[in-house]
Design an enzyme around this catalytic site. Structure first.
Site, PDB file in Angstrom:
ATOM      1  N   CYS A  79      35.910 -47.918 -25.585  1.00  0.00           N
ATOM      2  CA  CYS A  79      35.891 -48.738 -24.372  1.00  0.00           C
ATOM      3  C   CYS A  79      36.955 -48.191 -23.425  1.00  0.00           C
ATOM      4  CB  CYS A  79      36.216 -50.183 -24.763  1.00  0.00           C
ATOM      5  SG  CYS A  79      36.349 -51.318 -23.383  1.00  0.00           S
ATOM      6  N   CYS A 202      32.402 -45.949 -18.059  1.00  0.00           N
ATOM      7  CA  CYS A 202      32.306 -47.148 -18.903  1.00  0.00           C
ATOM      8  C   CYS A 202      31.225 -46.851 -19.928  1.00  0.00           C
ATOM      9  CB  CYS A 202      31.924 -48.360 -18.061  1.00  0.00           C
ATOM     10  SG  CYS A 202      31.418 -49.811 -19.021  1.00  0.00           S
TER      11      CYS A 202
HETATM   12  N1  DGL Z   1      32.390 -50.667 -22.268  1.00  0.00           N
HETATM   13  C1  DGL Z   1      33.618 -50.924 -21.638  1.00  0.00           C
HETATM   14  C2  DGL Z   1      34.214 -49.692 -20.971  1.00  0.00           C
HETATM   15  O1  DGL Z   1      33.960 -48.606 -21.407  1.00  0.00           O
HETATM   16  C3  DGL Z   1      33.883 -52.168 -20.881  1.00  0.00           C
HETATM   17  C4  DGL Z   1      32.821 -53.028 -20.337  1.00  0.00           C
HETATM   18  C5  DGL Z   1      33.388 -54.393 -20.040  1.00  0.00           C
HETATM   19  O2  DGL Z   1      33.505 -55.142 -20.992  1.00  0.00           O
HETATM   20  O3  DGL Z   1      33.731 -54.646 -18.887  1.00  0.00           O
HETATM   21  O4  DGL Z   1      34.950 -49.795 -20.038  1.00  0.00           O
END
Ligand code: DGL
Length: 291
Positions: A79, A202
């Site tokens: 993430c 993301c």
């Molecule tokens: N998948 C996450 C990222 O790579 C975050 C998405 C979220 O929860 O806002 O930033």
């Protein structure tokens, strides 16, 4: 008896299902490893308005749970938002646990853009972080970056696997947000001044790549970080001497590793995502109480 370090699983977590895009790459790079994936979908999204303190607290709680319950030998923070807010705190709080973070692919984008104009889509949490601003400054000497925070996009991708099962409206919503945010970056193409490289900052957005491809056209390079993170994970495990063996004691190829997935959100949503994107059966998935 405690399992030997090499036999222990690798932990992977994300605010939700986005990190499954990183898990895909990890399984390709490290097919003999066991993985424990935690989707914190009950608390997603992290990146729109939750703030650093909340993301730090979740990251530490999840890391401790993965260590205590599953004895993980390393943790992949799949993430960008959690990496930006919490990876340094994680490393200082749990120094024994090798932690691998993800960050938007600005460096490879700057290296491969011919127009020297790169678009970046990421969460508000990521683009507002000091870590991202440092990364941007480090690669802006010869490259112009157009950066867009994409409020609502990770949530819409999460919702696309929640029950009731993906409705056409959910795809339409993702499509509309992609069009809005890609459009805000500028014009795409190979001409001077065009954006010729798009960074998906993301891990959720990887699952909207086909829609983004339609919007930006076939010549634009779309970069994500899954494969690079998987290679980095291999390097870290090799240095620590904890890579799972590729052969068994009698010289036969080792078995393919096991994957177990947990969610703090809706079980059916994780099952749908695991089946759709990782070809894993529903029985690999377990719901955890929401914390
Ligand atoms: N998948 C996450 C990222 O790579 C975050 C998405 C979220 O929860 O806002 O930033």
């Amino acid at each position: 008896m405690t399992a030997l370090p090499a036999a222990r699983p690798i932990g992977v977590f994300d605010s939700g299902i986005g990190g499954l895009s990183v898990l895909q790459a990890l399984r390709r790079e490290l097919p003999h490893e066991d993985f424990i994936y935690l989707a914190d979908s009950g608390n997603a999204p992290y990146g729109d308005e939750k703030g650093d303190a909340f993301v730090q607290q979740r990251t530490l709680a999840i890391a401790r749970w993965l260590c205590a319950q599953h004895g993980i030998k390393a943790l992949v923070v799949a993430c960008n938002t959690a990496t930006a807010a919490a990876v340094e705190l994680l490393r200082s709080t749990l120094p024994e646990l090798p932690a691998i973070g993800v960050e938007p692919a600005l460096k490879p984008a700057a290296a491969c853009s011919q127009t020297h104009h790169v678009g970046v889509l990421a969460t508000r949490g990521t683009v507002g972080s000091a870590r991202f601003q440092r990364l941007l400054a480090a690669h802006s000497a010869h490259t112009r970056f157009a950066v867009q925070a994409c409020d609502g996009l990770a949530r819409a991708i999460e919702q696309s696997t929640e029950e009731p099962l993906p409705a056409p409206e959910s795809a339409a919503k993702i499509g509309a947000l992609c069009a809005q945010y890609a459009g805000a970056l500028g014009s795409f193409g190979l001409k001077t001044g065009d954006i010729d490289t798009l960074v998906l900052g993301c891990t959720h957005y990887v699952f909207a790549k086909d829609m983004l491809r339609e919007l930006v056209g076939p010549e634009v390079q779309i970069l994500d970080t899954g494969a690079a993170v998987a290679r980095q994970t291999r390097r870290i495990l090799a240095q620590a001497g904890t890579l799972a063996p590729e052969q068994s004691a009698d010289g036969q190829p080792a078995e393919t590793g096991q994957v177990r997935l947990y969610t703090t959100g809706q079980l059916a949503a994780l099952q749908a995502a695991a089946e759709r994107w990782l070809d894993l059966p529903a029985r690999c998935c377990t719901a955890l109480p929401r914390t």
